[in-house]
Design an enzyme around this catalytic site. Structure first.
Site, PDB file in Angstrom:
ATOM      1  N   GLU A 298       7.818   3.065  -6.051  1.00 45.82           N
ATOM      2  CA  GLU A 298       7.918   2.495  -4.707  1.00 45.82           C
ATOM      3  C   GLU A 298       8.144   3.604  -3.680  1.00 45.82           C
ATOM      4  O   GLU A 298       8.753   4.625  -3.981  1.00 45.82           O
ATOM      5  CB  GLU A 298       9.071   1.480  -4.700  1.00 45.82           C
ATOM      6  CG  GLU A 298       9.404   0.843  -3.378  1.00 45.82           C
ATOM      7  CD  GLU A 298       8.281   0.040  -2.734  1.00 45.82           C
ATOM      8  OE1 GLU A 298       7.166   0.568  -2.624  1.00 45.82           O
ATOM      9  OE2 GLU A 298       8.554  -1.101  -2.306  1.00 45.82           O
TER      10      GLU A 298
ATOM     11  N   PHE B  40      13.081   3.820  11.364  1.00 47.81           N
ATOM     12  CA  PHE B  40      11.782   3.377  10.875  1.00 47.81           C
ATOM     13  C   PHE B  40      10.906   4.609  10.639  1.00 47.81           C
ATOM     14  O   PHE B  40      10.636   5.384  11.551  1.00 47.81           O
ATOM     15  CB  PHE B  40      11.109   2.414  11.852  1.00 47.81           C
ATOM     16  CG  PHE B  40       9.897   1.780  11.248  1.00 47.81           C
ATOM     17  CD1 PHE B  40      10.021   0.767  10.299  1.00 47.81           C
ATOM     18  CD2 PHE B  40       8.624   2.216  11.592  1.00 47.81           C
ATOM     19  CE1 PHE B  40       8.898   0.191   9.710  1.00 47.81           C
ATOM     20  CE2 PHE B  40       7.493   1.650  11.004  1.00 47.81           C
ATOM     21  CZ  PHE B  40       7.642   0.639  10.074  1.00 47.81           C
TER      22      PHE B  40
ATOM     23  N   ASP C 134      14.623  -0.544   1.073  1.00 47.46           N
ATOM     24  CA  ASP C 134      15.279  -0.806   2.356  1.00 47.46           C
ATOM     25  C   ASP C 134      16.326  -1.898   2.125  1.00 47.46           C
ATOM     26  O   ASP C 134      17.422  -1.623   1.627  1.00 47.46           O
ATOM     27  CB  ASP C 134      14.169  -1.182   3.343  1.00 47.46           C
ATOM     28  CG  ASP C 134      14.632  -1.339   4.773  1.00 47.46           C
ATOM     29  OD1 ASP C 134      15.577  -0.673   5.170  1.00 47.46           O
ATOM     30  OD2 ASP C 134      14.010  -2.126   5.498  1.00 47.46           O
TER      31      ASP C 134
ATOM     32  N   LYS D  89       0.812  -1.193   0.000  1.00 45.43           N
ATOM     33  CA  LYS D  89       0.000   0.000   0.000  1.00 45.43           C
ATOM     34  C   LYS D  89       0.861   1.265   0.000  1.00 45.43           C
ATOM     35  O   LYS D  89       0.410   2.341  -0.363  1.00 45.43           O
ATOM     36  CB  LYS D  89      -0.877   0.037   1.266  1.00 45.43           C
ATOM     37  CG  LYS D  89      -1.869  -1.059   1.385  1.00 45.43           C
ATOM     38  CD  LYS D  89      -2.655  -0.841   2.707  1.00 45.43           C
ATOM     39  CE  LYS D  89      -3.512  -2.025   3.024  1.00 45.43           C
ATOM     40  NZ  LYS D  89      -4.151  -1.857   4.369  1.00 45.43           N
ATOM     41  N   GLY D  90       2.091   1.160   0.440  1.00 48.43           N
ATOM     42  CA  GLY D  90       2.896   2.326   0.797  1.00 48.43           C
ATOM     43  C   GLY D  90       3.036   3.398  -0.262  1.00 48.43           C
ATOM     44  O   GLY D  90       3.184   4.568   0.048  1.00 48.43           O
TER      45      GLY D  90
ATOM     46  N   ARG E 127      -0.303   6.657   7.755  1.00 52.70           N
ATOM     47  CA  ARG E 127      -0.117   6.814   6.295  1.00 52.70           C
ATOM     48  C   ARG E 127      -0.551   8.194   5.824  1.00 52.70           C
ATOM     49  O   ARG E 127      -0.093   8.679   4.791  1.00 52.70           O
ATOM     50  CB  ARG E 127      -0.938   5.757   5.532  1.00 52.70           C
ATOM     51  CG  ARG E 127      -0.475   4.325   5.726  1.00 52.70           C
ATOM     52  CD  ARG E 127      -1.146   3.428   4.683  1.00 52.70           C
ATOM     53  NE  ARG E 127      -1.054   2.017   5.008  1.00 52.70           N
ATOM     54  CZ  ARG E 127      -0.016   1.231   4.718  1.00 52.70           C
ATOM     55  NH1 ARG E 127       1.030   1.732   4.106  1.00 52.70           N
ATOM     56  NH2 ARG E 127      -0.022  -0.040   5.046  1.00 52.70           N
TER      57      ARG E 127
HETATM   58  P1  5GP Z   1      12.768  -4.143   1.457  1.00 53.08           P
HETATM   59  O1  5GP Z   1      12.281  -5.386   0.784  1.00 53.08           O
HETATM   60  O2  5GP Z   1      13.543  -3.204   0.559  1.00 53.08           O
HETATM   61  O3  5GP Z   1      13.501  -4.421   2.725  1.00 53.08           O
HETATM   62  O4  5GP Z   1      11.503  -3.394   2.012  1.00 53.08           O
HETATM   63  C1  5GP Z   1      10.694  -2.692   1.239  1.00 53.08           C
HETATM   64  C2  5GP Z   1       9.382  -2.412   1.940  1.00 53.08           C
HETATM   65  O5  5GP Z   1       9.476  -2.391   3.366  1.00 53.08           O
HETATM   66  C3  5GP Z   1       8.964  -1.020   1.552  1.00 53.08           C
HETATM   67  O6  5GP Z   1       8.236  -1.054   0.367  1.00 53.08           O
HETATM   68  C4  5GP Z   1       8.138  -0.600   2.732  1.00 53.08           C
HETATM   69  O7  5GP Z   1       6.823  -1.030   2.525  1.00 53.08           O
HETATM   70  C5  5GP Z   1       8.747  -1.329   3.892  1.00 53.08           C
HETATM   71  N1  5GP Z   1       9.652  -0.413   4.611  1.00 53.08           N
HETATM   72  C6  5GP Z   1      10.989  -0.331   4.531  1.00 53.08           C
HETATM   73  N2  5GP Z   1      11.485   0.618   5.335  1.00 53.08           N
HETATM   74  C7  5GP Z   1      10.401   1.166   5.957  1.00 53.08           C
HETATM   75  C8  5GP Z   1      10.246   2.225   6.915  1.00 53.08           C
HETATM   76  O8  5GP Z   1      11.178   2.871   7.388  1.00 53.08           O
HETATM   77  N3  5GP Z   1       8.971   2.484   7.305  1.00 53.08           N
HETATM   78  C9  5GP Z   1       7.884   1.814   6.820  1.00 53.08           C
HETATM   79  N4  5GP Z   1       6.693   2.160   7.267  1.00 53.08           N
HETATM   80  N5  5GP Z   1       8.001   0.813   5.912  1.00 53.08           N
HETATM   81  C10 5GP Z   1       9.248   0.499   5.488  1.00 53.08           C
HETATM   82 MG    MG Z   2       6.336  -0.770   0.021  1.00 50.98          MG
END
Ligand code: 5GP
Ligand code: MG
Length: 175
Positions: free
Chosen positions: A99, A152, A103, A43-44, A165
């Site tokens: 996106e 975070f 992360d 959803k982000g 959100r």
């Molecule tokens: P990755 O697979 O790159 O570790 O994570 C990607 C997803 O993790 C992002 O699309 C997001 O939804 C979530 N995410 C990563 N870092 C954060 C953060 O600092 N805050 C929040 N709310 N979601 C995060």
């Molecule tokens: Mg995401």
């Protein structure tokens, strides 16, 4: 996350807006004649995508995909699942993935492979924010917004247990 936690502004809405404007200009330069598919990851990315498309003054299509990374809490587990896949046929289309944040890179690395199997004309990535210090899997970000610290984050589409959100700024949660 502690329910007493309070959001503190890290990146104000005005700075986000300037970043979205810059990204829109870069995307316009490359896609204005390509009728691209902008693919938001739910959803982000919904807030970012909504602001971005309103700064793109050329034909395009908007689609969404919903992914979940198995496991709990604030970490990607390393195993990604497609919860709601693509209905649109993207063969020979120019796809731009939108996106919220990259992360570890696990989600995006998985998605890029998933999309390439569908034989699009091209696939690129636009990410509003990037936490490079956390990367486990290499990901190429073609249109990159903000570099953020290893905290975070919530707001501007990003949640903590589905809250925050709707905040107009990107914030960190503090006790
Ligand atoms: P990755 O697979 O790159 O570790 O994570 C990607 C997803 O993790 C992002 O699309 C997001 O939804 C979530 N995410 C990563 N870092 C954060 C953060 O600092 N805050 C929040 N709310 N979601 C995060
Ligand atoms: Mg995401």
């Amino acid at each position: 996350m502690n329910t007493q936690a309070k959001p503190r502004v890290l990146i104000p809405g005005a700075e986000i807006e300037a970043t979205v404007k810059r990204l829109a200009a870069e995307i316009t330069r490359d896609y204005r004649d390509k009728n691209p598919v902008l693919l938001g990851i739910l959803k982000g990315s919904f807030v970012f995508l909504a602001d971005l498309v309103r700064k793109l003054d050329f034909p395009l299509q908007v689609e969404f995909i919903r992914l979940s990374s198995y496991g709990s809490g604030q970490q990607s587990s390393g195993s990604v699942k497609v919860v709601q896949g693509l209905r649109l046929n993207i063969k020979d289309r120019h796809v731009l993935v939108v996106e919220d944040i990259v992360d570890t890179g696990v989600t995006l690395a998985f998605l890029m492979e998933y999309l390439k199997k569908k034989k699009p004309a091209s696939v690129r990535l636009c990410a509003l924010s990037d936490k490079p210090s956390r990367r486990r899997v290499p990901v190429q970000i073609d249109y990159q917004g903000l570099t953020v610290p290893d905290r975070f984050l919530v707001g501007y589409g990003l949640d903590c247990d589905e809250k925050y959100r709707n905040l107009p700024d990107i914030c960190v949660l503090e006790e």
